[in-house]
Design an enzyme around this catalytic site. Structure first.
Site, PDB file in Angstrom:
ATOM      1  CG  ASP A 188       2.722 -15.631 -11.896  1.00  0.00           C
ATOM      2  OD1 ASP A 188       1.640 -15.909 -11.353  1.00  0.00           O
ATOM      3  OD2 ASP A 188       3.798 -15.594 -11.294  1.00  0.00           O
ATOM      4  CG  ASP A 215      -1.608 -16.345  -8.117  1.00  0.00           C
ATOM      5  OD1 ASP A 215      -2.753 -16.407  -7.638  1.00  0.00           O
ATOM      6  OD2 ASP A 215      -0.608 -16.836  -7.559  1.00  0.00           O
TER       7      ASP A 215
END
Length: 368
Positions: A188, A215
């Site tokens: 992230d 991600d």
């Protein structure tokens, strides 16, 4: 000796094994003009310009202190070379703010901290994903140039922590532009989002470098990534692929435009085929989200799984029901081996997948 992973994060996305790499503070200490061509406290570019330098040659030694002092709209921060270990928040009231890395080299100005989602907060509980961000920008009209945003929290240092999301920058404002910046982290890294579900925040990233594993570019913003470099990291903690996912958009169903990757480059330090290009994120806060991603005219390295470049984050929201597409990508990771797994835009559709269509009357590329 070789740089550690944390040293690599702060020193730069250059050869991690290169010995003798001077730290940013050491360079800053030797610089006779820490603010380069951008003036100084005695020769301000404008009355609304503030200067930040860790050695006391500016108005402030910390970025957050300068942000706090920069009330109102249209303020500029000129930031001297150095490593600023702090968290920074730009609230919604500080609109049209500009940050400039004075050396015009993003490796020299590093804003870094090491909170993760599972890091305990002093008052109890944990930070959560959003709270882990080193830098949070909620104001509209924010621009940053030549700055590194990093989160150097490492899984290996905290094997007891399950919340391993560690955000380098969370960007929520409309008309947010990052030019020649770096975003360094693991899970992230870059949270390109908006302030609320019904707000469509436009963001533009040009000539930037983003790296991570899980991600590491995610959120619901309407975001254009033009001529950006995405670098996937190795995972010695995993025995098999996938090691992670480059993009995880969470576009609201009412938003016609999500993420657009244009003329980019995806490289990897991991073995071939160990990464997925993207997976859709449908968060519990927006179960009707319909993530959108277009990757066009981008070089995809061998780290991308060509047979199945997309996967699901949740079986309830398969990627095939989302808005994922490619157009004229190239490189070993762009080879189409299973056509049904790589939706392609037609030429007519691609004519509408442009930065102008995504960003409307806002033209930040003219400032690059």
């Amino acid at each position: 000796m070789p740089l550690s992973r944390r040293g690599f994060l702060t020193a730069g996305a250059v050869a991690a094994a290169a010995p003798g790499l001077a730290s940013a503070p050491a360079r800053a200490a030797a610089a006779p003009r820490p603010f380069g061509r951008y003036g100084s406290p005695v020769r301000r570019l404008t009355p609304d310009t503030l200067y930040v330098d860790p050695y006391g040659r500016g108005d402030f030694t910390a970025v957050q202190a300068a942000v706090t002092a920069a009330t109102g709209s249209g303020r500029t921060l000129v930031i001297a070379p150095g490593t600023y270990r702090e968290t920074v928040a730009v609230d919604a009231g500080r609109t049209e703010m500009t940050w400039i890395g004075a050396s015009e080299n993003p490796r020299d100005v590093v804003i870094v901290y090491d909170n993760a989602a599972g890091t305990p907060k002093p008052g109890g509980g944990t930070y959560g994903t959003s709270g882990s961000a080193t830098t949070t920008v909620q104001a509209d009209g924010f621009t940053a140039r030549w700055i590194t945003f990093a989160n150097d929290w490492l899984r290996a240092d905290h094997p007891e922590t399950t919340g391993t999301q560690a955000v380098a920058a969370k960007v929520q404002g409309d008309r947010s532009a990052f030019l020649h910046c770096r975003f360094l982290g693991h899970q992230d890294t870059l949270y390109a989002d908006s302030t609320a579900l019904g707000v469509f925040a436009r963001q533009y990233y040009a000539h930037c470098h983003v790296e991570g594993d899980v991600d590491f570019v995610f959120g619901r913003a309407t975001a254009v990534y033009e001529d950006c470099r995405f670098r996937t990291l190795d995972r010695t903690d995993l025995a098999s692929a996938p090691y992670g996912f480059v993009l995880a958009p969470s576009t609201a169903v009412a938003n016609p435009r999500g993420y657009l990757v244009l003329g980019g480059r995806v490289t990897s330090e991991a073995p071939d085929g160990c990464y997925k290009l993207a997976r859709p994120w449908v968060p519990s806060s927006d179960p009707t989200a319909r993530p959108m991603l277009t990757v066009r005219e981008t070089w995809l390295g061998p780290g991308i799984d060509t047979a199945a470049p997309y996967t699901d984050m949740s079986a309830a929201h398969p990627w095939q029901r989302q808005r994922f597409a490619e157009y004229r990508d190239r490189g070993p990771g762009a080879v189409i081996t299973v056509p049904e797994n790589r939706p392609q835009l037609t030429r007519e559709q691609a004519a509408s997948a442009t930065r102008a269509a995504w960003l409307g009357d806002w033209t930040p590329w003219k400032e690059c």
